[in-house]
Scaffold this motif. Structure first.
Motif, PDB file in Angstrom:
ATOM      1  N   ASN A  70       0.791  -1.220   0.000  1.00  0.00           N
ATOM      2  CA  ASN A  70      -0.183   0.033   0.167  1.00  0.00           C
ATOM      3  C   ASN A  70       0.824   1.196  -0.049  1.00  0.00           C
ATOM      4  OD1 ASN A  70      -2.542  -1.469   0.214  1.00  0.00           O
ATOM      5  ND2 ASN A  70      -2.169  -1.749   2.269  1.00  0.00           N
ATOM      6  N   LEU A  71       0.228   2.290  -0.801  1.00  0.00           N
ATOM      7  CA  LEU A  71       1.058   3.436  -0.724  1.00  0.00           C
ATOM      8  C   LEU A  71       0.672   4.203   0.277  1.00  0.00           C
ATOM      9  CD1 LEU A  71       2.992   5.681  -2.170  1.00  0.00           C
ATOM     10  CD2 LEU A  71       1.148   6.121  -3.478  1.00  0.00           C
ATOM     11  N   ASN A  72       1.474   4.788   1.362  1.00  0.00           N
ATOM     12  CA  ASN A  72       0.918   5.688   2.404  1.00  0.00           C
ATOM     13  C   ASN A  72       0.693   7.005   2.012  1.00  0.00           C
ATOM     14  OD1 ASN A  72       0.835   3.437   4.610  1.00  0.00           O
ATOM     15  ND2 ASN A  72       3.148   3.871   4.473  1.00  0.00           N
ATOM     16  N   PRO A  73      -0.466   7.718   2.660  1.00  0.00           N
ATOM     17  CA  PRO A  73      -0.532   8.895   2.258  1.00  0.00           C
ATOM     18  C   PRO A  73       0.534   9.854   2.603  1.00  0.00           C
ATOM     19  CG  PRO A  73      -1.818   8.478   4.077  1.00  0.00           C
ATOM     20  CD  PRO A  73      -1.387   7.109   3.480  1.00  0.00           C
ATOM     21  N   GLY A  81       2.178  14.631  10.214  1.00  0.00           N
ATOM     22  CA  GLY A  81       2.181  13.116   9.847  1.00  0.00           C
ATOM     23  C   GLY A  81       1.023  13.204   8.619  1.00  0.00           C
ATOM     24  N   PRO A  82       0.649  12.061   7.981  1.00  0.00           N
ATOM     25  CA  PRO A  82      -0.348  11.916   7.130  1.00  0.00           C
ATOM     26  C   PRO A  82      -1.695  12.361   7.593  1.00  0.00           C
ATOM     27  CG  PRO A  82       0.359   9.789   8.071  1.00  0.00           C
ATOM     28  CD  PRO A  82       1.196  10.878   8.844  1.00  0.00           C
ATOM     29  N   ASP A  83      -2.399  12.674   6.555  1.00  0.00           N
ATOM     30  CA  ASP A  83      -3.879  12.950   6.718  1.00  0.00           C
ATOM     31  C   ASP A  83      -4.497  11.593   7.060  1.00  0.00           C
ATOM     32  OD1 ASP A  83      -6.643  13.894   6.829  1.00  0.00           O
ATOM     33  OD2 ASP A  83      -6.305  14.787   4.917  1.00  0.00           O
ATOM     34  N   ARG A  87      -7.056   7.595   2.894  1.00  0.00           N
ATOM     35  CA  ARG A  87      -6.698   6.043   3.065  1.00  0.00           C
ATOM     36  C   ARG A  87      -5.515   5.726   2.135  1.00  0.00           C
ATOM     37  NH1 ARG A  87     -12.176   2.658   2.369  1.00  0.00           N
ATOM     38  NH2 ARG A  87     -10.566   1.221   2.866  1.00  0.00           N
ATOM     39  N   PRO A  88      -4.691   4.740   2.811  1.00  0.00           N
ATOM     40  CA  PRO A  88      -3.508   4.184   1.829  1.00  0.00           C
ATOM     41  C   PRO A  88      -4.190   3.632   0.591  1.00  0.00           C
ATOM     42  CG  PRO A  88      -3.309   3.416   3.856  1.00  0.00           C
ATOM     43  CD  PRO A  88      -4.582   4.097   4.031  1.00  0.00           C
TER      44      PRO A  88
END
Length: 682
Positions: A70-73, A81-83, A87-88
């Motif tokens: 999965n590609l992380n946001p 950090g990510p939003d 979703r990944p």
């Protein structure tokens, strides 16, 4: 190792159950004479090392199960950090498969289907933004990152030192990558065997070259050279990313035939390929068709036609099967929903087919062939031994030779820079020809001294930033496979380039010092030459620093001038040293222009006891005042130094600070290069 035994056997069956001695980790699925723990398997791999692979007796069955990537946001910055509402993005979804020894597997699929991501996942090459889960087994053993020790990865981009010949490149790889217990004669013999095996005999003495920059071998020969570089240790497992990318149909078929011949010798080969021709497709033993990150089919090439027929997609007669599969599973713009529904239907159909059931049975058999204990082995299992096959001394010797040959053969390094130096030296010498030591001559002499510093600065900085970033991707790839250490590479490059950055600046000093008519003294000339040589090598160090910070030549050229202009302004020529604002005083301390300019001025003027003045011609009763209205600004060299706020007491301090800048810039460049290298292998 038996020196008389051939490196590659001529006729090895696909399963290779007849090899002697038998493989140390048990045979492939369905035939398990012994059960070994993971520690035992890993231990035997470590003990045998790459030298055992030269005999071609290792048979590898590669299996993978439930691979999800999965590609992380992306991060929102400011340590937030990510939003959490993003979703990944799934790239691979529950991918599984099995490849046995003697098999050439083609991974097919449209762009974005996850082919390269799967290959990277199988070889434990993970991008920091990707989240990986799943299991990859080598003969039933989870080696983790240790799989790199028994495999080779031919990447899509061909990266070589353009000035090396094919034989020199392969010899370099053989001396550094093959097992340290193998003699040099054996390594050279292996080079000749690989050259013959991959059909590189005709171009063995040709320069490799670089497209658009230096004429060299053809694209097909360059691709075969990539394979030759990776199979030098004869690994049993080979991964190839886009093996035929950029090649015409003939050369593409030639490359795949080479892979087919290697697989027939018992190797396990996985290859991503983009739209192979029907002739190339017929060479593959198995195909793995991917779509939207899922497995649409995996099995033998003939069975693929039957599977797609069962799903209601019959390949037309005289139609390239590979093109048909890719077109059937492609997502057409404007029809995304319909195409994705079709892809999901086909992938679900494969999941419930007898072809997928066969893969599951093979995986279960292989998985149970080795007694498994999760605490037996980890990613650090191979960390007890050095990742480098060669010693530091051998690395230095090979790298020094390569760097030296590169410098001699690269026209930009020798011929153009030499001509440029002579031309600039003559122009400066003719403009400032035989200056008089009078009131006007003071400005001219100080100007030419500062121009010498400026010319050496820009010439040497740009000489580095135009070359070093081009070689940086090659270094990162070679470091990633454990070819050599960061310190041996950086030190050898500095030593190999040192003569160039001494001789060329010295030529400039020899031309201009006597043409301009600076202080007539051999001692002053040698001191001037020493100062300018020190400046030239500080600029080389600064160029290394910029090159390691930047990721490309364009970026290095973009950030170089903005960093140098402030340092140039505080050099004591455009701005008096006594007029520097206090809030910018720290920039003055970083300016080699300031220290070098002060040293050159002291070296020039400290011996001048008399400067000609127009008032002397009128027999004027002059005083020592430097501010007379009669045009006598300076009476001697001491007054010149005082006017420019230069202090003779700073003589040794300036030398020490120049040496400090030279060392500090190189240490910083090395640290950044080391961090980049470690991150590239993460």
């Amino acid at each position: 190792m038996d020196e008389e035994k051939p490196l590659l056997s001529k006729d090895i069956a696909a399963v290779r159950v007849d090899l002697e001695p038998p493989t140390p980790y048990g045979s492939i699925a369905g035939n398990h004479p012994s059960l070994l723990t993971q520690n035992e398997v890993a231990s035997q791999f470590r003990q045998k090392g790459s030298s055992s692979l030269l005999d071609g007796h290792e048979a590898v069955t590669l299996t993978w199960q439930n691979i999800n990537v999965n590609l992380n946001p992306p991060s929102r910055g400011c340590f937030r950090g990510p939003d959490p509402n993003t979703r990944p993005k799934p790239i691979l979804r529950n991918v599984h498969g099995t490849v046995k020894p003697g098999t050439l597997l083609a991974i097919l699929g449209a762009s974005g289907s996850g082919k390269t991501t799967l290959l990277n996942s199988l070889t434990s090459r993970f991008h920091p933004m990707l989240d990986f889960t799943g299991e990859v087994l080598v003969n039933g053993v989870d080696f983790g990152r240790g799989i790199r020790n028994i495999s080779a990865y031919v990447q899509q981009d061909d990266l070589f030192i353009a000035t090396m010949t094919v034989r020199e490149h392969l010899t370099f790889r053989a001396l550094l990558r093959m097992d340290k217990n193998i003699s040099k004669e054996r390594r050279i013999r292996r080079v000749e065997e690989v050259i013959n095996e991959l059909g590189l005999t005709k171009c063995a003495e040709n320069i490799i070259g670089a497209p658009g920059r230096m004429k060299g071998i053809s694209g097909g020969e360059m691709r075969r050279l990539s394979f030759a570089s990776e199979i030098m240790t004869n690994p049993p497992l080979l991964f190839c990313d886009e093996a035929t990318s950029g090649l015409d149909s003939f050369m593409a078929e030639n490359i795949v035939q080479t892979l087919k011949a290697m697989a027939s010798r018992g190797k396990t080969i996985l290859c991503t390929i983009h739209q192979p021709s029907s002739e190339v497709y017929a060479l593959f033993d198995q195909v793995l068709v991917m779509a939207e990150g899922r497995v649409a089919y995996m099995g033998s090439s003939p069975d693929a036609l039957e599977f797609f027929k069962q799903q209601g997609y019959l390949c037309p007669v005289n139609y390239n099967p590979a093109d048909y599969y890719i077109m059937t599973l492609a997502v057409v713009p404007g029809r995304e929903s319909e195409c994705r529904d079709r892809v999901e239907k086909i992938c679900d159909g494969f999941k419930h087919s007898e072809f997928d059931q066969k893969i599951e049975e093979e995986y279960a058999a292989i998985r149970t062939s080795v007694s498994y204990n999760e605490s037996d082995i980890s990613d650090t299992d191979f960390s007890n031994t050095s990742r480098y096959e060669s010693s530091w001394v051998r690395q230095m010797a090979c790298l020094l030779k390569r760097c030296w040959l590169t410098n001699l053969r690269e026209p930009m390094v020798i011929r153009v820079r030499f001509a440029q130096t002579v031309m600039i030296g003559l122009i400066l010498g003719l403009i400032y020809l035989r200056l008089d030591v009078d009131q006007k001559g003071v400005q001219n002499i100080n100007g030419v001294l500062f121009l010498l510093i400026t010319n050496l600065t820009f010439t040497n900085v740009f000489a580095v930033v135009n070359a070093f970033p081009i070689e940086l991707p090659i270094f990162l790839r070679e470091y990633g496979i454990g070819l050599y250490r960061v310190d041996s590479y950086f030190l050898s490059k500095m030593l190999a380039e040192l003569p160039t950055f001494i001789i060329i600046p010295f030529i400039l000093v020899c031309i201009d010092y006597w043409m301009v008519g600076l202080y007539d003294s051999a001692e002053a000339f040698l001191i001037c030459a020493g100062i300018l040589l020190l400046v030239a090598n500080i600029c080389v160090s600064f160029g290394y620093l910029i090159s390691t910070i930047a990721n490309s030549v364009n970026m290095a050229l973009a950030i170089g001038p903005p960093l140098m202009v402030p340092l140039l302004m505080f050099g004591g020529f455009f701005l008096n040293a006594g007029s520097v604002p206090k809030y910018f005083i720290w920039l003055e301390y970083l300016s080699w222009f300031k220290y070098a300019n002060e040293l050159l001025a002291i070296n020039q003027w400290k011996h001048i006891d008399h400067i000609a003045c127009p008032a002397e011609n009128k027999n004027d009763n002059v005083t020592s005042s430097p501010n007379r209205a009669d045009g006598c600004q300076y009476r001697n060299g001491e007054q010149v130094l005082k006017y420019f706020s230069f202090d003779e007491d700073n003589w040794y301090l300036d030398f020490a600070l120049l040496a400090t800048l030279l060392v500090a810039f190189r240490i910083l460049a090395f640290i950044i290069l080391f961090i980049k290298a470690r991150r590239s292998t993460a």
